[in-house]
Design a protein around this motif. Structure first.
Motif, mmCIF file in Angstrom:
data_model
loop_
_atom_site.group_PDB
_atom_site.id
_atom_site.type_symbol
_atom_site.label_atom_id
_atom_site.label_comp_id
_atom_site.label_asym_id
_atom_site.label_seq_id
_atom_site.Cartn_x
_atom_site.Cartn_y
_atom_site.Cartn_z
ATOM 1 N N ASN A 1 0.843 -1.224 0.066
ATOM 2 C CA ASN A 1 0.020 0.175 0.183
ATOM 3 C C ASN A 1 0.953 1.426 0.000
ATOM 4 O O ASN A 1 0.348 2.265 -0.754
ATOM 5 N N PHE A 2 1.858 1.274 0.714
ATOM 6 C CA PHE A 2 2.855 2.264 0.785
ATOM 7 C C PHE A 2 3.673 2.527 -0.719
ATOM 8 O O PHE A 2 3.357 3.766 -0.981
ATOM 9 N N TYR A 3 3.769 1.545 -1.205
ATOM 10 C CA TYR A 3 4.526 1.820 -2.397
ATOM 11 C C TYR A 3 3.492 2.234 -3.591
ATOM 12 O O TYR A 3 3.786 2.917 -4.642
ATOM 13 N N ASP B 1 2.826 -3.575 -6.291
ATOM 14 C CA ASP B 1 2.922 -5.130 -6.833
ATOM 15 C C ASP B 1 4.321 -5.665 -7.208
ATOM 16 O O ASP B 1 4.731 -6.803 -6.583
ATOM 17 N N TYR B 2 5.497 -4.678 -7.792
ATOM 18 C CA TYR B 2 6.438 -5.201 -7.783
ATOM 19 C C TYR B 2 7.123 -5.202 -6.349
ATOM 20 O O TYR B 2 7.928 -6.426 -6.143
ATOM 21 N N PHE B 3 7.061 -4.608 -5.389
ATOM 22 C CA PHE B 3 7.530 -4.650 -3.906
ATOM 23 C C PHE B 3 7.021 -6.099 -3.272
ATOM 24 O O PHE B 3 7.882 -6.773 -3.097
ATOM 25 N N ALA B 4 5.683 -6.299 -3.736
ATOM 26 C CA ALA B 4 5.134 -7.616 -3.040
ATOM 27 C C ALA B 4 5.671 -8.970 -3.707
ATOM 28 O O ALA B 4 6.403 -9.701 -3.064
ATOM 29 N N PHE C 1 14.418 -3.517 -2.001
ATOM 30 C CA PHE C 1 13.935 -2.640 -1.033
ATOM 31 C C PHE C 1 14.591 -2.505 0.304
ATOM 32 O O PHE C 1 15.193 -3.654 0.643
ATOM 33 N N PRO C 2 14.391 -1.492 0.916
ATOM 34 C CA PRO C 2 15.259 -1.476 2.145
ATOM 35 C C PRO C 2 14.373 -2.205 3.502
ATOM 36 O O PRO C 2 13.849 -1.301 4.437
#
Length: 101
Positions: free
Chosen positions: A19-21, A30-33, A64-65
């Protein structure tokens, strides 16, 4: 290969990160997940080799960090938390202490 289980609170962490990204730019969530889930899936092979921090193993996410905190159970690897490493280290320690039960 070892079974990897994402516990409910860690799944919530992933959703919050998504949600943040997504709020930054559509599609990044979606890329993050996808990236974090791929990192977590690699624990089926690479579990137990990471440094310990605050009583848990910590694997650093590749893109990601975020830190993926997990523990070894008898027959599975349990992901306890997926936390933003830009957070206050004292908060991270308290959060992991609470989640380890």
């Amino acid at each position: 290969m070892r079974r990897v289980v994402i516990l409910a609170e860690a799944a919530e962490d992933l959703e919050q990160g998504r949600n943040f990204y997504d709020a930054q730019e559509s599609g990044i969530g979606d890329y993050f997940a996808d990236s974090l889930v791929a990192d977590i899936e690699s624990l089926a092979i690479y579990h137990g080799i990471h440094a310990r921090q605050f009583g848990c193993y910590r694997m650093l996410a590749h893109r990601f960090p975020f830190g993926i905190y997990y523990r070894e159970a008898e027959k599975e690897t349990q992901v306890l938390a997926v936390l933003d490493l830009r957070s206050d280290p004292n908060w991270i320690r308290k959060e992991l202490t609470k989640r380890r039960g």
